[in-house]
Design an enzyme around this catalytic site. Structure first.
Site, PDB file in Angstrom:
ATOM      1  N   LYS A  27       3.127  -1.164 -17.885  1.00 51.19           N
ATOM      2  CA  LYS A  27       4.428  -1.378 -17.272  1.00 51.19           C
ATOM      3  C   LYS A  27       4.217  -1.725 -15.797  1.00 51.19           C
ATOM      4  O   LYS A  27       3.864  -0.875 -14.985  1.00 51.19           O
ATOM      5  CB  LYS A  27       5.302  -0.128 -17.348  1.00 51.19           C
ATOM      6  CG  LYS A  27       6.686  -0.312 -16.700  1.00 51.19           C
ATOM      7  CD  LYS A  27       7.199   0.964 -16.100  1.00 51.19           C
ATOM      8  CE  LYS A  27       8.366   0.766 -15.170  1.00 51.19           C
ATOM      9  NZ  LYS A  27       8.206  -0.228 -14.099  1.00 51.19           N
ATOM     10  N   GLU A  52       8.931  -3.059 -11.478  1.00 55.65           N
ATOM     11  CA  GLU A  52      10.009  -3.941 -11.935  1.00 55.65           C
ATOM     12  C   GLU A  52      10.257  -5.113 -10.985  1.00 55.65           C
ATOM     13  O   GLU A  52      10.808  -6.141 -11.406  1.00 55.65           O
ATOM     14  CB  GLU A  52      11.304  -3.148 -12.122  1.00 55.65           C
ATOM     15  CG  GLU A  52      11.799  -2.429 -10.883  1.00 55.65           C
ATOM     16  CD  GLU A  52      12.758  -1.301 -11.218  1.00 55.65           C
ATOM     17  OE1 GLU A  52      13.962  -1.492 -11.000  1.00 55.65           O
ATOM     18  OE2 GLU A  52      12.294  -0.253 -11.677  1.00 55.65           O
ATOM     19  N   GLY A  94       5.589  10.876  -9.436  1.00 57.63           N
ATOM     20  CA  GLY A  94       4.455  11.503 -10.113  1.00 57.63           C
ATOM     21  C   GLY A  94       4.822  12.853 -10.711  1.00 57.63           C
ATOM     22  O   GLY A  94       4.377  13.198 -11.812  1.00 57.63           O
ATOM     23  N   GLU A 107      -2.278   8.747  -9.109  1.00 57.49           N
ATOM     24  CA  GLU A 107      -2.706   8.381  -7.761  1.00 57.49           C
ATOM     25  C   GLU A 107      -1.440   8.172  -6.954  1.00 57.49           C
ATOM     26  O   GLU A 107      -0.692   7.230  -7.169  1.00 57.49           O
ATOM     27  CB  GLU A 107      -3.565   7.114  -7.785  1.00 57.49           C
ATOM     28  CG  GLU A 107      -4.416   6.962  -6.531  1.00 57.49           C
ATOM     29  CD  GLU A 107      -3.846   5.946  -5.560  1.00 57.49           C
ATOM     30  OE1 GLU A 107      -3.239   6.406  -4.558  1.00 57.49           O
ATOM     31  OE2 GLU A 107      -4.000   4.751  -5.779  1.00 57.49           O
ATOM     32  N   CYS A 110      -1.289   3.051  -0.037  1.00 54.68           N
ATOM     33  CA  CYS A 110      -1.271   4.514  -0.173  1.00 54.68           C
ATOM     34  C   CYS A 110      -2.284   5.190   0.736  1.00 54.68           C
ATOM     35  O   CYS A 110      -2.057   6.304   1.221  1.00 54.68           O
ATOM     36  CB  CYS A 110      -1.522   4.911  -1.622  1.00 54.68           C
ATOM     37  SG  CYS A 110      -3.038   4.205  -2.321  1.00 54.68           S
ATOM     38  N   GLU A 152       5.627  10.118   4.199  1.00 51.47           N
ATOM     39  CA  GLU A 152       5.043   8.791   3.989  1.00 51.47           C
ATOM     40  C   GLU A 152       6.098   7.711   4.209  1.00 51.47           C
ATOM     41  O   GLU A 152       7.095   7.650   3.492  1.00 51.47           O
ATOM     42  CB  GLU A 152       4.467   8.683   2.570  1.00 51.47           C
ATOM     43  CG  GLU A 152       3.727   7.393   2.330  1.00 51.47           C
ATOM     44  CD  GLU A 152       3.097   7.317   0.950  1.00 51.47           C
ATOM     45  OE1 GLU A 152       1.957   6.820   0.847  1.00 51.47           O
ATOM     46  OE2 GLU A 152       3.743   7.749  -0.021  1.00 51.47           O
TER      47      GLU A 152
END
Length: 489
Positions: free
Chosen positions: A175, A178, A233, A250, A284, A385
């Site tokens: 996947k 999107e 996550g 991750e 990241c 973040e």
């Protein structure tokens, strides 16, 4: 003409029954470049069933390592032959510069070749066990691997998951994010031109709450590998608990970059710029927290800002652009919100802070390289973040304080130390609680080394032998070499 995308299921390109399509934009221009299918739960479950049926048939999982390696090399060859198109699609859909996209495409090729080579290496263990027994330890594929990739490295993150998952003998369902499916679609077009059995690799596009949730919840999926935000996550972990499937995550980062007084300041400035502004900070492992020892704090900031002012921001199609667009309007607004927050928190905005709406960039999602100084650890721009071209620079006194500040975060993905004292640098980097670290460098890494983080930056590792292990089960086989009754009862 706007391209019409389709799912790839069981070796066929198929339409979605959902009439609501996803508009795919070029973030440098806001032009609609494609319309992607928006899969339903039923469509996702059907793709999972096909992947499971293919795995159980053994048409891929029972092939020898040498046979699987040959197919991975075919995929690598197809990518190499189409590397320019893959690069340009990445620029067009993600907004990154051509140089960055070229590097990603080359590493994608090398990743397939690396796992093809790794497959032919000796694997497993043998032990002498008590009672005239021989114990073998072998690796076997998990089954169906659900792979969910982010929008910041659409091609490379797909390959980092697909290559080891297929190498291990699994069937997969990918996947893509999107908003950035273009290179994934091209990748599967190339996979379709190899000897990989139909149904072993499937591509389903759609939203996280539908496609991602279905993959994570399904009892027919044996593993889910996800790269993305820490918040999502957590949801993946919760959904995966239903059948106790293996989970590899991750996730986010707020990585420290520690600059000591004795560092080569030009090198430290250079890598610190690369550490945050590569990929427009949408990485990241970005070095988004720069910690500078007080003796060179002012000098470092002066040199850093002088260099940062020269960064050329523009569309990736422009050969002179050094930093590209933000991936979407939604994410652009999030970054600008954090910049406003930083000013309200009392941080000093030393550079940037604005959307760029001039010099032909007004239609795209561009942000100035942004630098905050005089920050404190409790500020949200230091703790959370931002995932954009925004960096904070913080002062520290000594080694102990540097380590304390560096580890004062819920994340633990990456970190770096700059010092000409190698003993000190190694001593400090060993104290930094992070999975990917550097001394006198940043962002440079290799396919052979494991990639992943500590704490809330994730679970498990990608790449290297560790990446292959993620997609395998470990089985113990005990063989009696002198078969006779045990006389226990």
């Amino acid at each position: 003409m706007t391209k019409k995308l389709k799912h790839y299921i069981n070796g066929q390109w198929v339409e979605s029954s959902n009439p609501n399509k996803l508009d795919i934009l070029n973030p440098a221009t806001q032009e609609i470049i494609a319309r992607a299918p928006n899969a339903t739960r039923d469509e996702t479950e059907e793709a999972i069933k096909i992947a499971k049926r293919t795995f159980e048939s053994g048409r891929w999982s029972d092939q020898s390592p040498q046979e699987r390696a040959a197919v991975l090399l075919q995929i690598a060859d197809r990518l190499q032959e189409n590397i320019d198109e893959l690069r340009d699609l990445e620029v067009q859909n993600n907004g990154k510069t051509k140089r960055e996209a070229q590097s990603d495409a080359e590493e994608a090729v090398n990743t397939f070749r690396y796992y093809a080579g790794l497959l032919t290496m000796p694997n497993g263990q043998a032990y002498e066990a008590p009672g005239d027994m021989q114990t073998l330890v072998v690796k076997e594929p998990l089954g169906v691997a659900g792979l969910i990739v982010p929008w910041n490295f659409p091609l490379l993150m797909s390959v980092w998951k697909i290559a080891p998952a297929l190498a291990a003998g699994n069937s997969i369902l990918l996947k893509p994010a999107e908003i950035t499916p273009m290179t994934a679609v091209k990748l599967f077009e190339l996979i379709d031109r190899t000897d990989l059995p139909k149904g072993a690799a499937n591509l389903v596009m759609g939203t996280g709450p539908v496609v991602g949730q279905t993959i994570a919840e399904s009892n027919d999926v044996d593993m889910v590998s996800f790269t993305g935000s820490t918040g999502v996550g957590r949801l993946i972990m919760q959904a995966a608990a239903g059948n106790m499937k293996k989970v590899s995550l991750e996730l986010g980062g707020k990585s420290p970059n520690i600059i000591f007084d004795d560092a080569d300041i030009e090198t430290a400035v250079d890598f610190s710029l690369f550490g945050i502004f590569m990929g427009a900070g949408q990485v990241c492992s970005s070095g988004s927290r720069i910690l500078v020892q007080e003796g060179i704090y002012d000098e470092f900031i002066e040199k850093y800002i002088k260099r940062a002012k020269k960064i050329r921001v523009g569309p990736g199609t422009d050969e002179h652009s050094q930093m590209g667009a933000i991936v979407s309007e939604k994410h652009l607004k999030s970054i600008l919100h954090y910049i406003l927050m930083g000013k309200e928190e009392g941080a000093n905005l030393a550079l940037g802070g604005n959307r760029i709406e001039e010099d032909g960039l007004e239609k795209g999602f561009f942000v100035e390289p942004t630098v905050f100084t005089d920050v404190t650890t409790d500020m949200r721009i230091v703790r959370e973040e931002i995932f954009g071209p925004v960096v904070t620079i913080q002062k520290f006194k000594d080694e102990g304080e540097a380590i304390k500040i560096a580890n004062d975060t819920e994340y633990g993905l990456a970190g770096a130390v700059f010092s000409t004292d190698q003993n000190k640098a190694l001593r400090v980097i060993k104290k930094v609680r992070a999975g990917i670290t550097w001394i006198n460098a940043y962002h440079l890494t290799t396919i052979q080394a494991p990639w992943g983080g500590y704490k809330q930056s994730g679970i498990g590792r990608s790449l290297g032998t560790y990446g292959l292990d993620e997609y395998q089960e470990t089985k113990q086989i005990n063989i009696s070499i002198d078969s006779k009754p045990i006389d226990w009862f």
